[in-house]
Design an enzyme around this catalytic site. Structure first.
Site, PDB file in Angstrom:
ATOM      1  N   SER A 153     -13.930  36.836  69.210  1.00  0.00           N
ATOM      2  CA  SER A 153     -14.676  37.921  68.580  1.00  0.00           C
ATOM      3  C   SER A 153     -15.572  37.378  67.478  1.00  0.00           C
ATOM      4  O   SER A 153     -15.262  36.361  66.842  1.00  0.00           O
ATOM      5  CB  SER A 153     -13.703  38.940  67.986  1.00  0.00           C
ATOM      6  OG  SER A 153     -14.348  39.839  67.116  1.00  0.00           O
ATOM      7  N   TYR A 202      -6.870  41.670  62.402  1.00  0.00           N
ATOM      8  CA  TYR A 202      -7.427  41.430  63.738  1.00  0.00           C
ATOM      9  C   TYR A 202      -8.293  40.178  63.745  1.00  0.00           C
ATOM     10  O   TYR A 202      -8.144  39.295  64.600  1.00  0.00           O
ATOM     11  CB  TYR A 202      -8.251  42.636  64.193  1.00  0.00           C
ATOM     12  CG  TYR A 202      -9.118  42.354  65.393  1.00  0.00           C
ATOM     13  CD1 TYR A 202      -8.555  42.154  66.657  1.00  0.00           C
ATOM     14  CD2 TYR A 202     -10.507  42.246  65.278  1.00  0.00           C
ATOM     15  CE1 TYR A 202      -9.349  41.881  67.760  1.00  0.00           C
ATOM     16  CE2 TYR A 202     -11.303  41.973  66.374  1.00  0.00           C
ATOM     17  CZ  TYR A 202     -10.715  41.789  67.611  1.00  0.00           C
ATOM     18  OH  TYR A 202     -11.507  41.504  68.705  1.00  0.00           O
ATOM     19  N   LYS A 221      -7.749  36.438  65.730  1.00  0.00           N
ATOM     20  CA  LYS A 221      -8.717  35.776  66.613  1.00  0.00           C
ATOM     21  C   LYS A 221      -8.994  34.353  66.134  1.00  0.00           C
ATOM     22  O   LYS A 221      -9.084  33.418  66.941  1.00  0.00           O
ATOM     23  CB  LYS A 221     -10.011  36.590  66.672  1.00  0.00           C
ATOM     24  CG  LYS A 221      -9.897  37.870  67.489  1.00  0.00           C
ATOM     25  CD  LYS A 221      -9.547  37.590  68.936  1.00  0.00           C
ATOM     26  CE  LYS A 221      -9.577  38.822  69.793  1.00  0.00           C
ATOM     27  NZ  LYS A 221      -9.225  38.566  71.203  1.00  0.00           N
TER      28      LYS A 221
END
Length: 409
Positions: free
Chosen positions: A167, A214, A218
């Site tokens: 991401s 989050y 990643k």
């Protein structure tokens, strides 16, 4: 003497036991489903694992229909498509992979496992920035612990070709600098580059200003995969840093239709258009952008899916520089939230209500990709525009509405 039918069954069984597959975990989600369809169209046999926690089984049926129609028009036979409903962390995964194992090879009294799984594409991470702030342990458990267990299992079966859905959140606060983001801005080993004047510059490994659990998962996942590739160069790993996927398949049969509460911008707007939400909340109107709303690099999901095909082909073909390589997958162009809203209003001829509210925790104002690495090393670039995305989303909404109405009749 065996019948011709028995011979055919034997030949089919033997062929099925030698054909290679691409394993797609999370293959019925938004990006996963479009990638599975593109894999089939590129003549890959596909094995899907999905626990349906954020997807529907009907997505599988739609993939099958679209692929069948495509190959009927091509007058060619369709590759194999198989599905198992399971969490990628489940012990069941080992029994599934064992069905694709090939006889091991031996060298210097060392056994090397082999598999008919030619490569893996990983879409199984939880992905909501907002939810990760509220439930960090859930994200670390699935996105990090799950990845460690899963890659260990793959290694046991000799499966070492891996495409990871990363991401743009790994760039952290660098995204606020107002310039397109290069892969070097978040690295896992020292990177030496040469600027336009010919001077060498070395970027040390690391990242700064990660804004959510989050995003941290990643970055950690990339670091783990980088370390794995350094320790064992037989791995070939591509980490694809997505920017903002939008759009749907042009048929209107595949789209962003999560089982859980939507967090991506387009399905949130779609819920407003359907009357399920009173208005779109535009988070932040004081960013340093042309209209004050956040600017993102929106990439059509079909372009993104094809980017996975390019990365997979490079990984299988041993064309990844080193054993681990990161790639930005974006359009290289930025659009504001208001521009996306306007594009959907134009195609639908609807006025979409919107409320301007404060910024959310974990958000950044500007996030656009520098895409030369993917273009030069993978031979991939986007083809579809923001207006294409809006048109396809509107087709998906109309198709869903027609199906719902038909179900009520």
């Amino acid at each position: 003497m065996p019948s011709s039918t028995s011979n055919l069954e034997l030949e089919t069984h033997q062929r099925e036991n030698t054909e290679s597959y691409v394993l797609v975990v999370g293959g019925l989600g938004y990006i996963g489903s479009h990638t599975v369809l593109e894999l089939l169209k590129a003549d890959y046999n596909v094995l899907i694992l999905d626990d349906l926690s954020n997807a529907y089984l009907t997505v599988l049926h739609r993939i099958q229909k679209l692929a069948t129609d495509y190959f009927n028009n091509q007058k060619r036979s369709m590759p194999s498509l198989k599905f198992h409903e399971t969490d990628y962390r489940s012990p069941v995964v080992k029994s599934i992979l064992s069905q694709y194992a090939l006889p091991s090879t031996w060298s210097l009294d060392q056994e090397t496992p082999r598999s008919r799984i030619a490569g893996v594409i990983h879409f199984a991470a939880f992905k909501s920035v907002e939810e990760s702030i509220r439930q960090p342990l859930r994200y670390y458990s699935n996105n990090i612990s799950g990845l460690i267990e899963f890659t260990s299992t793959l290694e046991d079966f000799g499966i070492k070709t891996f495409v990871f859905s990363s991401s743009a959140t790994v760039y952290g606060s660098v995204a606020n600098n107002g310039v397109p983001l290069k892969e070097e801005y978040c690295s896992h080993e020292p990177i030496t580059t040469v600027d336009e004047s010919g001077r060498q510059q070395t970027t040390p490994p690391g990242v700064s200003g990660l804004t959510s659990p989050y995003g941290r998962t990643k970055w950690m996942a990339e670091a783990i995969l980088s370390d794995l590739a350094i320790a064992d160069p037989e791995w070939s790993i591509a980490a694809l840093r997505y920017f903002n996927p939008v759009g749907c398949h042009e048929s209107g049969l595949l789209g962003d239709d999560p089982r859980q509460k939507p967090t991506n911008l387009i399905p949130v707007i779609a819920n407003v258009m359907r009357g399920k939400s009173p208005a779109l909340k535009i988070f932040g109107t004081d960013w340093d952008t042309t209209d004050g709303t956040a600017v993102r690099d929106f990439i059509h999901v079909v372009d993104l899916a094809r980017g996975h095909i390019s990365a997979l082909a490079a990984a299988i073909g041993g064309k990844i520089q080193g054993s681990f390589r990161t790639f930005n997958l974006g359009s290289g162009q930025g659009h504001s939230v208001c521009e996306v809203l306007g594009s959907l209003e134009k195609v639908s001829e609807m006025k979409i209500p919107a409320d301007r509210v404060g910024r959310r925790d974990g958000d950044v104002g500007f996030c656009v990709a520098e895409v030369s690495r993917a273009r030069e090393e993978l031979g991939w670039s986007t083809e579809k525009s923001l207006d294409d995305s809006a048109r396809d989303v509107w087709n998906f909404m109309k198709e869903s509405r027609d199906q719902n109405q038909a179900g009520l009749e």
